[in-house]
Design an enzyme around this catalytic site. Structure first.
Site, PDB file in Angstrom:
ATOM      1  N   HIS A 123     -14.498 -44.719  -0.059  1.00  0.00           N
ATOM      2  CA  HIS A 123     -15.281 -45.270   1.038  1.00  0.00           C
ATOM      3  C   HIS A 123     -15.260 -46.793   0.902  1.00  0.00           C
ATOM      4  O   HIS A 123     -15.120 -47.334  -0.189  1.00  0.00           O
ATOM      5  CB  HIS A 123     -16.719 -44.744   0.925  1.00  0.00           C
ATOM      6  CG  HIS A 123     -17.608 -45.052   2.074  1.00  0.00           C
ATOM      7  ND1 HIS A 123     -18.220 -46.279   2.224  1.00  0.00           N
ATOM      8  CD2 HIS A 123     -18.021 -44.302   3.128  1.00  0.00           C
ATOM      9  CE1 HIS A 123     -18.958 -46.276   3.317  1.00  0.00           C
ATOM     10  NE2 HIS A 123     -18.864 -45.088   3.888  1.00  0.00           N
ATOM     11  N   CYS A 371     -15.015 -45.153   7.573  1.00  0.00           N
ATOM     12  CA  CYS A 371     -15.197 -46.174   6.535  1.00  0.00           C
ATOM     13  C   CYS A 371     -14.228 -45.962   5.375  1.00  0.00           C
ATOM     14  O   CYS A 371     -14.592 -46.098   4.202  1.00  0.00           O
ATOM     15  CB  CYS A 371     -16.638 -46.206   6.023  1.00  0.00           C
ATOM     16  SG  CYS A 371     -17.842 -46.689   7.269  1.00  0.00           S
TER      17      CYS A 371
END
Length: 412
Positions: A123, A371
């Protein structure tokens, strides 16, 4: 005990609402989960009856609020089996916890040219926080590759480690692929070289039991809102010996011992890392969310969610042009390295178009790069549609999703 899905769903009133005249099918749980009534009721009750700032007040309400806040810390300690409550630091979420470690660790333990190893499936929170340190301090960010099936190339880790490698930071579970990474093996390899490991547990703590002592990680981060708790609250676990070495992340009230114009000394753990007024109502809500999970039991939750994940992938694979990313079912069973996330694309249909049209059918999925843009680059795509499951989802909802995808596909 039988898994009573109707009883569970009744604890989440939002699941009974309609979207565009259709029953809500909420499959965006990797982004955030819905909250059970017990969490909402506990937080409302504290605001109504116990609201006062914690720790430094001598009056009754402050003492009561402090007791609830510190009871929540003990609840978290038990939840992840940390050794001591001093090892539990409350943050605003996984992102802040990772940034805390990246900043404090680099400030005290790393010099220009030193290295951190992350992976291709991280992430942004576990990439950008280190890149900021690279820009400020000149550290080097290296990334462990993955296979085309979304599995870490673990055999390459040893060759990536050098005398400059100071820390490894890795996701426990990919928020895109659902890959469950072999963190115990990574930690063992790292520790053989004297390297600490930070584990991003945002996508693991809602789905299966985490034991930080058995894992032997040095740091572990997770968020309340992804596990049926409130937003704005998270946890950083750190081994006491490491937390003692690291400098504070922020300055202000609560984290100080004594302040003079000449110098400041800092509070003992865990308060050294908790500057300012904590969200003491949210910590109470997080404790109630943990109690809710414990009451159902992780064995039952994991079995239910894996059945949903398997069923979803089986049904999706019957759709023409379907492409699923990450580990997929193996012959005669289920991939043990896959969690409750399914990311996919269908033919040439843009993921945003698919998600937008599914929304008109009452189906909430996530679209985009999630993300994780470096992972999208590795997969050679701009984004995916992501369906992610929680303890309250059903096979009937997956049937609705599959029917919705077929309907949208026919439009193209």
């Amino acid at each position: 005990m039988m898994y009573d899905i109707e009883k569970i769903r009744a604890d989440f009133p939002i699941l009974s609402r309609e979207i565009y005249g259709k029953p809500l099918v909420y499959l965006d749980n990797a982004a955030t989960t819905q909250k059970p009534l017990c969490v909402l009721d506990a937080m409302r009750d504290e605001y109504l009856n116990v609201n006062a700032n914690v720790h430094r007040g001598v009056h009754y309400l402050s003492q009561q609020a402090t007791d609830l806040h510190e009871a929540a810390r003990e609840k978290v300690r038990q939840f992840i089996n940390a050794r001591k409550i001093e090892e539990i630091i409350f943050t605003r979420g996984t992102t802040e916890a990772i940034n805390l470690i990246a900043t404090s660790f680099c400030e005290s333990q790393m010099q220009e040219g030193d290295e951190v190893i992350v992976t291709d499936m991280e992430h942004h929170s576990n990439i950008v926080s280190w890149q900021l340190q690279a820009m400020e301090r000149g550290i080097i960010v290296k990334h462990l590759p993955i296979t085309d099936d979304g599995i870490l190339c673990l055999d390459m880790l040893e060759s990536m480690i050098t005398e400059k490698t100071k820390i490894i930071s890795v996701a426990h579970v990919s928020n895109v692929l659902g890959t469950i990474n072999p963190v115990e093996k990574i930690i063992k390899i790292a520790h053989e070289h004297g390297i600490p490991v930070l584990v991003d547990g945002a996508q693991s703590t809602p789905h299966f039991k985490v034991d930080v002592q058995a894992m032997d990680c040095d740091f572990f981060a997770f968020s309340g809102h992804k596990m049926y708790g409130p937003t704005g609250i998270g946890v950083l676990y750190g081994k006491e010996e490491w937390l003692e070495k690291l400098p504070p992340y922020q300055g202000g009230g609560e984290m100080i011992d004594k302040v003079t114009w000449e110098r400041t000394t800092f509070e003992r753990l865990p308060f050294k890392f908790e500057a300012g007024t904590p969200d003491y109502v949210a910590t109470h809500g997080l404790a109630k969310a943990i109690e809710y999970i414990d009451a159902i039991g992780f064995d039952a939750i994991q079995q239910h969610e894996q059945e949903l994940t398997r069923y979803c992938m089986e049904q999706l694979q019957t759709i023409e042009g379907m492409k699923i990313y990450g580990p997929c079912p193996v012959a005669g069973g289920f991939a043990a390295d896959k969690d409750a996330v399914v990311s996919f694309n269908v033919g040439n249909i843009h993921h945003l178009d698919m998600g937008t049209l599914l929304d008109r059918l009452g189906i909430a999925v996530r679209t985009g790069h999630h993300c994780a843009q470096p992972l999208m680059d590795r997969l050679g795509i701009s984004g995916t549609v992501r369906a992610s499951f929680a303890l309250y989802n059903t096979k009937e909802e997956i049937d609705t999703l599959v029917a919705g995808i077929r309907r949208v596909s026919q439009m193209f």
